[in-house]
Design a protein around this motif. Sequence first.
Motif, PDB file in Angstrom:
ATOM      1  N   ARG A  66       0.841  -1.196   0.000  1.00 13.70           N
ATOM      2  CA  ARG A  66       0.000   0.000   0.000  1.00 13.70           C
ATOM      3  C   ARG A  66       0.876   1.245   0.000  1.00 13.70           C
ATOM      4  N   GLU A  67       0.902   1.934  -1.121  1.00  8.44           N
ATOM      5  CA  GLU A  67       1.677   3.151  -1.228  1.00  8.44           C
ATOM      6  C   GLU A  67       0.892   4.327  -0.643  1.00  8.44           C
ATOM      7  N   VAL A  68       1.627   5.340  -0.218  1.00 12.84           N
ATOM      8  CA  VAL A  68       1.005   6.551   0.314  1.00 12.84           C
ATOM      9  C   VAL A  68       0.621   7.423  -0.872  1.00 12.84           C
ATOM     10  N   ARG A  69      -0.632   7.351  -1.242  1.00  7.19           N
ATOM     11  CA  ARG A  69      -1.145   8.082  -2.398  1.00  7.19           C
ATOM     12  C   ARG A  69      -2.557   8.568  -2.144  1.00  7.19           C
ATOM     13  N   CYS A  70      -2.971   9.604  -2.882  1.00  7.36           N
ATOM     14  CA  CYS A  70      -4.371   9.999  -2.878  1.00  7.36           C
ATOM     15  C   CYS A  70      -5.184   8.828  -3.425  1.00  7.36           C
ATOM     16  N   ARG A  71      -6.360   8.610  -2.853  1.00  3.14           N
ATOM     17  CA  ARG A  71      -7.168   7.457  -3.253  1.00  3.14           C
ATOM     18  C   ARG A  71      -8.624   7.842  -3.440  1.00  3.14           C
ATOM     19  N   ASN A  72      -9.287   7.190  -4.388  1.00  2.05           N
ATOM     20  CA  ASN A  72     -10.688   7.476  -4.662  1.00  2.05           C
ATOM     21  C   ASN A  72     -11.602   6.612  -3.793  1.00  2.05           C
ATOM     22  N   GLU A  73     -12.903   6.650  -4.087  1.00  2.00           N
ATOM     23  CA  GLU A  73     -13.867   5.928  -3.234  1.00  2.00           C
ATOM     24  C   GLU A  73     -13.738   4.411  -3.371  1.00  2.00           C
ATOM     25  N   LYS A  74     -13.057   3.943  -4.424  1.00  2.00           N
ATOM     26  CA  LYS A  74     -12.805   2.512  -4.598  1.00  2.00           C
ATOM     27  C   LYS A  74     -11.464   2.093  -3.999  1.00  2.00           C
ATOM     28  N   ASP A  75     -10.789   3.021  -3.355  1.00  2.00           N
ATOM     29  CA  ASP A  75      -9.471   2.806  -2.766  1.00  2.00           C
ATOM     30  C   ASP A  75      -8.393   2.630  -3.830  1.00  2.00           C
ATOM     31  N   GLU A  76      -8.656   3.146  -5.024  1.00  2.00           N
ATOM     32  CA  GLU A  76      -7.665   3.110  -6.101  1.00  2.00           C
ATOM     33  C   GLU A  76      -6.783   4.353  -6.016  1.00  2.00           C
ATOM     34  N   PRO A  77      -5.486   4.222  -6.272  1.00  2.00           N
ATOM     35  CA  PRO A  77      -4.616   5.401  -6.240  1.00  2.00           C
ATOM     36  C   PRO A  77      -4.905   6.338  -7.408  1.00  2.00           C
ATOM     37  N   VAL A  78      -4.895   7.639  -7.137  1.00  2.00           N
ATOM     38  CA  VAL A  78      -5.065   8.653  -8.175  1.00  2.00           C
ATOM     39  C   VAL A  78      -3.968   9.696  -8.013  1.00  2.00           C
ATOM     40  N   ASP A  79      -3.658  10.380  -9.092  1.00  2.00           N
ATOM     41  CA  ASP A  79      -2.607  11.395  -9.056  1.00  2.00           C
ATOM     42  C   ASP A  79      -3.066  12.618  -8.263  1.00  2.00           C
ATOM     43  N   TRP A  80      -4.348  12.989  -8.421  1.00  2.00           N
ATOM     44  CA  TRP A  80      -4.906  14.115  -7.664  1.00  2.00           C
ATOM     45  C   TRP A  80      -6.422  14.013  -7.670  1.00  2.00           C
ATOM     46  N   TYR A  81      -7.033  14.687  -6.712  1.00  2.00           N
ATOM     47  CA  TYR A  81      -8.486  14.871  -6.731  1.00  2.00           C
ATOM     48  C   TYR A  81      -8.844  16.163  -6.012  1.00  2.00           C
ATOM     49  N   ILE A  82     -10.045  16.653  -6.303  1.00  2.00           N
ATOM     50  CA  ILE A  82     -10.612  17.809  -5.613  1.00  2.00           C
ATOM     51  C   ILE A  82     -12.017  17.440  -5.154  1.00  2.00           C
ATOM     52  N   MET A  83     -12.353  17.795  -3.918  1.00  2.00           N
ATOM     53  CA  MET A  83     -13.693  17.579  -3.375  1.00  2.00           C
ATOM     54  C   MET A  83     -14.269  18.922  -2.926  1.00  2.00           C
ATOM     55  N   TYR A  84     -15.564  19.089  -3.155  1.00  2.00           N
ATOM     56  CA  TYR A  84     -16.270  20.291  -2.704  1.00  2.00           C
ATOM     57  C   TYR A  84     -17.517  19.811  -1.962  1.00  2.00           C
ATOM     58  N   LYS A  85     -17.478  19.951  -0.644  1.00  2.00           N
ATOM     59  CA  LYS A  85     -18.581  19.461   0.190  1.00  2.00           C
ATOM     60  C   LYS A  85     -19.654  20.537   0.356  1.00  2.00           C
ATOM     61  N   ALA A  86     -20.899  20.131   0.234  1.00  2.00           N
ATOM     62  CA  ALA A  86     -22.020  21.055   0.400  1.00  2.00           C
ATOM     63  C   ALA A  86     -22.275  21.325   1.884  1.00  2.00           C
ATOM     64  N   PRO A  87     -22.914  22.447   2.212  1.00  2.00           N
ATOM     65  CA  PRO A  87     -23.260  22.722   3.607  1.00  2.00           C
ATOM     66  C   PRO A  87     -24.542  22.004   4.012  1.00  2.00           C
ATOM     67  N   ARG A  88     -24.816  22.013   5.317  1.00  2.00           N
ATOM     68  CA  ARG A  88     -26.096  21.481   5.804  1.00  2.00           C
ATOM     69  C   ARG A  88     -27.169  22.539   5.559  1.00  2.00           C
ATOM     70  N   LEU A  89     -28.180  22.187   4.776  1.00  2.00           N
ATOM     71  CA  LEU A  89     -29.256  23.108   4.425  1.00  2.00           C
ATOM     72  C   LEU A  89     -30.585  22.426   4.717  1.00  2.00           C
ATOM     73  N   GLN A  90     -31.158  22.744   5.847  1.00  2.00           N
ATOM     74  CA  GLN A  90     -32.363  22.037   6.294  1.00  2.00           C
ATOM     75  C   GLN A  90     -33.528  22.232   5.341  1.00  2.00           C
ATOM     76  N   GLU A  91     -33.590  23.431   4.709  1.00  2.00           N
ATOM     77  CA  GLU A  91     -34.740  23.714   3.865  1.00  2.00           C
ATOM     78  C   GLU A  91     -34.765  22.866   2.598  1.00  2.00           C
ATOM     79  N   ILE A  92     -33.588  22.325   2.196  1.00  2.00           N
ATOM     80  CA  ILE A  92     -33.573  21.467   1.004  1.00  2.00           C
ATOM     81  C   ILE A  92     -32.965  20.100   1.324  1.00  2.00           C
ATOM     82  N   TYR A  93     -32.883  19.805   2.609  1.00  2.00           N
ATOM     83  CA  TYR A  93     -32.596  18.447   3.083  1.00  2.00           C
ATOM     84  C   TYR A  93     -31.196  17.930   2.764  1.00  2.00           C
TER      85      TYR A  93
END
Length: 404
Positions: A20-47
Motif C-alpha cells: 500500500r503506497e502513500v497516495r491519494c485514493r478514490n472511493e474505490k481505494d484506487e490510487p489517483v494522481d490528484w483529486y478535488i472535493m467540494y462538500k455542500a453545507p447542511r441546508l435544512q430547507e432542502i434536506y
Amino acid sequence: MWRIFLTICLLCWSADGQVREVRCRNEKDEPVDWYIMYKAPRLQEIYTNGLEYIYIDSIGKKKQTSTDHKKLIDNPNGVLANTLKPIFKLTKDMPADFGFISYSDQPPPDETGAVPNVGSTYGHSKGVVMMDKTTTGVWLLHSTPKFPFKRDNNFWPSSGTKNAQTFICVTFKYEEFKKIGQHLLDIRAFPFDHQIPEGFLKELIDVTKKKRSPGDKIQELTSAGGEASFRSIAKELYDKKPRQDTLKDSKRFDGDLYLTIAKRYNTDVRVQTWGCQTGREGSYCVQNQHQVINIKSVKADLGKENDKWEVKWKAGKDHSKWCVAKDNNNHLICIADVNRALSQYERPGGALCFEHQQASELFKGLIDQIEDCPSPKRRNSSPDPIPSKKAKLDPGSDCDDDSD
C-alpha cells in the motif's frame, strides 16, 4: 523465526496483495494522481445533511457526486478515509520510512480534551502531509476546522457538516516534499499532530519544531504521475503600521492572496471565501489592474446525471476558499487557505494552483451570483467598495460567529 517474518510481511501488504503506497485514493481505494472535493453545507430547507459532495480526479476528469457511489464524506471506506488510512494507527506502530504532519489554525482537542491556542501569527492554513521516504507522499490541503478529528474512522468532526468545504489532494514523489515543507514554513503552518522520524527532510522537521519563516514565495511542483504541474503560493503579509487607518491604505492589498494569484496568472479571478468574516473585503476593482471578484452564491447539482438535485447556498454558508480565472479560455483553478478580509491580509497563508480544463470548468459552472464591481466613475481612486469596520455578513446565512 519464520512466523515473525511472515507476520511482518503481512502487515506491509494490503488485502489485494499489493504494497500500500502513500497516495491519494478514490472511493474505490484506487490510487489517483490528484483529486478535488467540494462538500455542500447542511441546508435544512432542502434536506442536505452537510456530508454530500462533488468530486473530480485525474482518472475520470469529470464530475462525480457522493450520490453516484452512495458514500458520504465521512464514510470509513470513502475518499478521505481511504487517503488517510496510513495515519489510522498508533504513532509507535508506523513504519520507520513513514512520516506525517497534520496542521491547522483550528485544531481538534488534544488527548486531554484541551484545544491548542493558535495565535494569529500562525498561518490561516489547514492540511495533512504524509509521505513514504522511499516512494511517494500526499499533500491534502483543505478548509475544515478540527480535521482530521481523530486518527481513525472518527476522522470527520461533527462540526464539519455546517458549512461548505474544499479539499485538494495531490500525490507527489518524496523529493517534492522539500518544497512542500518549505511552503509550510513560509505560511507558518501550525502542526497539531505529527511524526517525522530522524533522517527525513530538514524542512519537514523544522515544521514540527514550529520554526518561524513566514514569507511570500512561489514554487513549481509536479505530481508523482506527471499528470499535472502545480504552483504552491505563499502570500505576502500586509505590514500594518501603528495607528494606521487600514481602511484608507491601498497597500493592504499586498496581503490579498487572490490579487497575487491574479497578477501571477495575468487574469481576472472570481473568488469564493467565507461570507461571515469580520471586515470582509469587497471585490477589487481598480482601473487598469486585474480584478478580484467575490462570489456571492454557489449552485451545485448533487445528483446523478439523469437525476438532478440542484442546491444553492450563499457565501455565509461556505467555508471553502477557491478561485478560478474569469476568462473561459484560462483554465486556472486554485484551492486556498485564506479569506478576503482585513485580518487575513496580515496573516500567512497560501494556495495550491494548477491549470486544468475539466476541473476549472466544473468550478466555473458552480458560480451562481457574483458581487458586481463599482461603476467606472468610481474606479479612479482607491479600491472600491471599502469594507466596513463591522462584519460585512452574508444576509440570511446564519452567521453566528467569527471563528474562521
